[in-house]
Design a protein around this motif. Structure first.
Motif, PDB file in Angstrom:
ATOM      1  N   HIS A  45      -6.800   3.676  10.844  1.00 46.19           N
ATOM      2  CA  HIS A  45      -8.004   3.030   9.829  1.00 46.19           C
ATOM      3  C   HIS A  45      -8.743   1.911  10.748  1.00 46.19           C
ATOM      4  N   ASN A  90     -14.280   9.680   5.996  1.00 44.77           N
ATOM      5  CA  ASN A  90     -13.907   9.417   4.443  1.00 44.77           C
ATOM      6  C   ASN A  90     -14.802   8.587   3.645  1.00 44.77           C
ATOM      7  N   SER A  91     -15.446   7.598   4.140  1.00 45.18           N
ATOM      8  CA  SER A  91     -16.119   6.773   2.984  1.00 45.18           C
ATOM      9  C   SER A  91     -17.109   7.480   2.273  1.00 45.18           C
ATOM     10  N   VAL A 105      -7.453  12.508   1.454  1.00 41.15           N
ATOM     11  CA  VAL A 105      -8.590  11.665   0.632  1.00 41.15           C
ATOM     12  C   VAL A 105      -9.749  12.611   0.298  1.00 41.15           C
ATOM     13  N   HIS A 115      -5.864  -2.075   8.137  1.00 44.27           N
ATOM     14  CA  HIS A 115      -7.331  -2.509   7.883  1.00 44.27           C
ATOM     15  C   HIS A 115      -7.468  -3.900   8.285  1.00 44.27           C
ATOM     16  N   ASP A 164     -10.770   6.957  10.515  1.00 41.48           N
ATOM     17  CA  ASP A 164     -11.263   7.841   9.682  1.00 41.48           C
ATOM     18  C   ASP A 164     -12.675   7.435   9.286  1.00 41.48           C
ATOM     19  N   GLY A 194     -15.609   0.629   4.290  1.00 47.96           N
ATOM     20  CA  GLY A 194     -16.427   1.840   4.916  1.00 47.96           C
ATOM     21  C   GLY A 194     -17.500   1.413   6.001  1.00 47.96           C
ATOM     22  N   ASP A 223      -7.411  11.125   7.905  1.00 48.42           N
ATOM     23  CA  ASP A 223      -6.719  11.139   6.746  1.00 48.42           C
ATOM     24  C   ASP A 223      -7.184  11.974   5.510  1.00 48.42           C
ATOM     25  N   GLY A 227      -4.288  -1.465   1.121  1.00 44.55           N
ATOM     26  CA  GLY A 227      -5.194  -0.334   1.558  1.00 44.55           C
ATOM     27  C   GLY A 227      -6.366  -0.182   0.350  1.00 44.55           C
ATOM     28  N   VAL A 228      -7.128   0.745   0.575  1.00 41.17           N
ATOM     29  CA  VAL A 228      -8.324   1.124  -0.353  1.00 41.17           C
ATOM     30  C   VAL A 228      -7.717   1.778  -1.618  1.00 41.17           C
ATOM     31  N   LEU A 229      -6.805   2.810  -1.516  1.00 42.07           N
ATOM     32  CA  LEU A 229      -6.472   3.680  -2.552  1.00 42.07           C
ATOM     33  C   LEU A 229      -5.390   3.278  -3.295  1.00 42.07           C
ATOM     34  N   HIS A 263       0.778  -1.276   0.024  1.00 40.32           N
ATOM     35  CA  HIS A 263      -0.073   0.011   0.015  1.00 40.32           C
ATOM     36  C   HIS A 263       0.868   1.189  -0.025  1.00 40.32           C
ATOM     37  N   GLN A 321     -15.944  -0.626   8.871  1.00 39.69           N
ATOM     38  CA  GLN A 321     -14.879   0.289   9.581  1.00 39.69           C
ATOM     39  C   GLN A 321     -15.824   0.974  10.651  1.00 39.69           C
ATOM     40  N   GLU A 334     -13.714   0.145  -1.215  1.00 42.62           N
ATOM     41  CA  GLU A 334     -14.416   1.165  -0.016  1.00 42.62           C
ATOM     42  C   GLU A 334     -15.732   0.689   0.154  1.00 42.62           C
ATOM     43  N   ILE A 341     -15.422   9.332  -0.243  1.00 42.75           N
ATOM     44  CA  ILE A 341     -14.900   8.441  -1.373  1.00 42.75           C
ATOM     45  C   ILE A 341     -15.852   8.055  -2.541  1.00 42.75           C
TER      46      ILE A 341
HETATM   47  N1  ARG Z   1      -5.808   6.006   3.000  1.00 47.01           N
HETATM   48  C1  ARG Z   1      -6.765   4.742   3.241  1.00 47.01           C
HETATM   49  C2  ARG Z   1      -6.478   3.564   2.336  1.00 47.01           C
HETATM   50  O1  ARG Z   1      -6.313   3.930   1.297  1.00 47.01           O
HETATM   51  C3  ARG Z   1      -8.000   5.378   3.097  1.00 47.01           C
HETATM   52  C4  ARG Z   1      -9.247   4.563   3.500  1.00 47.01           C
HETATM   53  C5  ARG Z   1     -10.506   5.293   3.657  1.00 47.01           C
HETATM   54  N2  ARG Z   1     -11.586   4.511   3.809  1.00 47.01           N
HETATM   55  C6  ARG Z   1     -12.304   4.286   4.759  1.00 47.01           C
HETATM   56  N3  ARG Z   1     -13.331   3.652   4.834  1.00 47.01           N
HETATM   57  N4  ARG Z   1     -11.729   4.881   6.085  1.00 47.01           N
HETATM   58  O2  ARG Z   1      -6.670   2.667   2.608  1.00 47.01           O
END
Ligand code: ARG
Length: 419
Positions: A263, A288-289, A338, A245, A285, A313, A335, A208-210, A162, A316, A309, A292
């Motif tokens: 996270h 964030n969801s 994002v 995560h 965070d 999301g 975060d 990670g997500v991104l 990640h 989480q 996500e 995103i």
């Molecule tokens: N930077 C984190 C990643 O890419 C962001 C995660 C955001 N998603 C969330 N549900 N918090 O893993």
């Protein structure tokens, strides 16, 4: 910025007059530890620090003061997870168009927006080319406005993980600054970050997500590698934040001795117990969801990321609720980057929706984060000896937590940044 020179008598009976840099008159001053308000208080500020707090009626004369008598006054806020040099409109392949100098300039803009939002101290958890350290130093030198920054420099990560750059095919040999494999190579990376000015270390303990091609559930780094990072960082007096995560990566990072889990999405009840037993903070965070899923596609996020996500999301937020109910130590980490910097305060209402009282959410962003940062002596409460980092909102945040989105007054180190 106006500087006020005034003469006050601290006690009505006292005969000595003192010259102060400035005095705030606070209508409702929140004690973030107890959740109680003291009404009509004075806060005396000298050399950027708070030197006295008390009842306004005990302050004899004052030529001039900063009038917050109709406001709710709180300590400056702390965010344990931001990326100031990142841009919420620049995700996925668009990120390849941004040079490190360009990212640094983005950071200047975002630092101001963050301070405008009432966040007077942040941890910057990862930046290319040490741009976050340059930004921290420029703010400290007074060149540009911004919060106090504890900067991590480049995040450490496995090859292809990640925290690597996985967007380009092999012939480009693209590799993020903090990538290394094996305990000794990682100890060297920690030393390198320290050498170039890092205050703490961030590493990626799961996918990670991104990021492209990573699995949020999969652990990254072996236990030995994580242990090497943590030991080396702690030897150098630096705290360690682990992006994690998946449950296995979270538990391995806790076992390795990290100071916070970022996270924490799939944390199990066992993971929460381990975090509690070791005093590890959970930084989640939960705002964030929504951003995103509504804006991510336009910003260039990969289809793969949006799909991840959709799963992460929701889970989480449920994990957040479990962790709060279990009494885990909770940080306020958003975060930012994002989502747009400056919207940090939007997360309070989400934390309340997912199980915290308004006071708990404010404690996360003040005393809890101050403890996590190792800065409890400096920030997090309005007390004598601490930095004069002070904010105000127009309504009682304990009644209406949404008001934390619109901070109306910001002072950092005795200087009024927003009025
Ligand atoms: N930077 C984190 C990643 O890419 C962001 C995660 C955001 N998603 C969330 N549900 N918090 O893993």
């Amino acid at each position: 910025m106006k500087k006020l020179i005034l003469t006050t008598l601290l006690l009505s009976s006292a005969s000595t007059a003192f010259a102060h840099d400035s005095v705030i008159r606070a209508g409702h001053l929140l004690d973030v530890e107890s959740g109680t308000y003291a009404t009509d208080q004075y806060i005396v500020i000298e050399d950027g620090k708070i030197t006295d707090v008390g009842n306004w009626s005990r302050l004899d004369t004052s030529d001039d003061y900063i009038d917050l008598s109709d406001k709710y006054v709180l300590p400056g806020l702390l965010d344990s997870h931001v990326h100031l040099t990142g841009d919420s409109k620049v995700h996925g392949y668009k990120r390849l168009t941004r040079s490190v100098p360009r990212q640094a300039i983005t950071g200047v803009r975002n630092a101001k927006r963050t301070l405008d939002a009432g966040f007077t101290t942040v941890r910057n958890l990862g930046a290319a080319g040490y741009a976050d350290i340059a930004l921290r130093d420029a703010i400290n030198d007074g060149d540009v406005p911004g919060p106090r920054i504890l900067a991590a420099g480049p995040s450490l990560g496995i090859t292809g993980g990640h925290c690597d750059n996985n967007l380009l095919p092999a012939e480009y040999k693209a590799k993020a600054d903090g990538v290394a494999d094996g305990p000794w190579a990682l100890r060297a990376k920690v030393r390198e970050n320290k050498k170039y000015g890092a205050d703490l270390i961030k590493f990626c303990a799961t996918g990670g997500v991104l990021s492209k091609g990573t699995d949020v559930g999969a652990q990254q780094f072996s236990f030995e590698e994580m242990k090497a990072i943590v030991d080396e960082a702690h030897l150098a007096g630096m705290k360690v934040a682990a992006h994690a995560h998946g449950a296995k990566g979270i538990e391995t990072a806790i076992k390795a001795g990290v100071d916070s889990i970022e996270h924490s999405s799939f944390i199990t009840d066992a993971g929460i117990r381990q975090a509690k037993a070791k005093g590890v903070y959970l930084s989640m965070d939960v705002y964030n969801s929504d951003y995103i899923l509504s804006e991510g596609e336009k910003a260039g996020m990969l289809e793969e990321s949006l799909n991840k996500e959709r799963v992460v999301g929701k889970i989480q937020r449920e994990s957040f609720k479990r962790a709060v109910n279990a009494g885990a130590k909770m940080a306020f980490g958003s975060d930012a980057a994002v989502y747009p910097h400056g919207q940090n305060g939007h997360q309070f209402a989400y934390m309340v929706r997912w199980g915290m009282t308004p006071l708990q959410s404010i404690q996360a962003a003040t005393i809890n984060n101050a403890d996590l940062f190792g800065w409890s002596e400096k920030v997090g409460t309005i007390e004598t000896g601490k930095f004069a980092d002070i904010i105000a909102v127009d309504e009682d945040p304990l009644e209406n937590i949404e008001i934390m989105k619109t901070v109306s007054f910001v002072m950092k180190g005795g200087d009024i940044h927003k009025d």
